[in-house]
Design a protein around this motif. Structure first.
Motif, PDB file in Angstrom:
ATOM      1  N   GLU A  54     -81.194  67.846 -87.125  1.00  0.00           N
ATOM      2  CA  GLU A  54     -82.051  68.595 -86.216  1.00  0.00           C
ATOM      3  C   GLU A  54     -83.314  67.805 -85.930  1.00  0.00           C
ATOM      4  O   GLU A  54     -83.825  67.097 -86.801  1.00  0.00           O
ATOM      5  N   ILE A  55     -83.804  67.951 -84.705  1.00  0.00           N
ATOM      6  CA  ILE A  55     -85.113  67.427 -84.311  1.00  0.00           C
ATOM      7  C   ILE A  55     -85.858  68.611 -83.708  1.00  0.00           C
ATOM      8  O   ILE A  55     -85.490  69.092 -82.636  1.00  0.00           O
ATOM      9  N   GLY A  56     -86.851  69.106 -84.422  1.00  0.00           N
ATOM     10  CA  GLY A  56     -87.589  70.273 -83.937  1.00  0.00           C
ATOM     11  C   GLY A  56     -86.653  71.443 -83.709  1.00  0.00           C
ATOM     12  O   GLY A  56     -85.952  71.891 -84.615  1.00  0.00           O
ATOM     13  N   LYS A 108     -78.052  71.068 -78.436  1.00  0.00           N
ATOM     14  CA  LYS A 108     -78.358  72.482 -78.190  1.00  0.00           C
ATOM     15  C   LYS A 108     -79.668  72.868 -78.818  1.00  0.00           C
ATOM     16  O   LYS A 108     -80.083  72.309 -79.833  1.00  0.00           O
ATOM     17  N   GLU A 109     -80.291  73.884 -78.207  1.00  0.00           N
ATOM     18  CA  GLU A 109     -81.499  74.458 -78.760  1.00  0.00           C
ATOM     19  C   GLU A 109     -81.119  75.517 -79.794  1.00  0.00           C
ATOM     20  O   GLU A 109     -80.105  76.195 -79.637  1.00  0.00           O
ATOM     21  N   LYS A 110     -81.911  75.623 -80.843  1.00  0.00           N
ATOM     22  CA  LYS A 110     -81.646  76.636 -81.888  1.00  0.00           C
ATOM     23  C   LYS A 110     -81.787  78.023 -81.306  1.00  0.00           C
ATOM     24  O   LYS A 110     -82.529  78.297 -80.438  1.00  0.00           O
TER      25      LYS A 110
END
Length: 191
Positions: A14-16, A189-191
């Motif tokens: 994950e990145i941010g 994808k965004e969390k």
């Protein structure tokens, strides 16, 4: 059975607020990572490329061969006014390519070693960066920032033509409208 060397192995991380899926890059492959456009694109691309190149260590990445990012060329600064960056000087400062290597892209045929980089349109600046990085390694990460649709198509066709010669690439895309096929495609994808 052909044996391909692995360039990079990613277990996923994950990145941010973004989830980077797991993937492996082998010699002779091109992987498309879709980051989608938006205000997050450049910061995410910057951190992601540094992780994939091994500049920022990440326990989920195993790098087996050197990989370089072909950034967009932005000549700027006070020095540029008095001593403009030329193609020849850019190639010396950013790789081991010589002017003849630029024949990889026919859109650079009208240039000379003394052509000022600031006078080049976006397509040609990106091609200059790609050629300089390919002189350092057969494995690159690139995007199509600053390129028009025709230039983007040429860039992808040239990169794909190099795959049979053992080159490998990770293409960071910010659109989802390409008709071109890739060895593997992944969506961040965004969390």
């Amino acid at each position: 059975m052909l044996k391909y060397d692995m360039i990079l192995s990613n277990e996923g991380f994950e990145i941010g607020d973004f989830i980077i899926p797991s993937f492996k890059l082998n010699e002779g492959e091109i992987i498309r990572l879709c980051l989608y456009g938006g205000s997050h694109f450049f910061p995410l691309e910057d951190e992601l490329t540094k992780i994939l190149m091994g500049i920022i260590p990440n326990p989920h990445i195993k790098l087996f061969q050197k990989i370089a990012f072909a950034e967009h060329v932005y000549p700027h600064g006070f020095k540029e006014y008095f001593c403009p960056l030329t193609i020849e000087r850019y190639l010396k400062q950013n790789g081991q390519a010589n002017f003849e290597d630029l024949k990889l892209f026919s859109g650079l045929d009208y240039t000379s070693p003394k052509t000022k980089v600031v006078t080049l349109p976006g397509n040609q600046r990106k091609w200059l960066s790609i050629v300089s990085k390919l002189s350092l390694t057969k494995n690159i990460i690139f995007d199509l920032v600053g390129q028009d649709p025709m230039g983007a198509t040429i860039t992808l066709e040239v990169i794909k033509s190099l795959l049979d010669q053992g080159y490998s690439a990770i293409f960071l895309d910010n659109f989802d409208d390409l008709e071109m096929k890739f060895d593997q495609e992944y969506y961040i994808k965004e969390k």
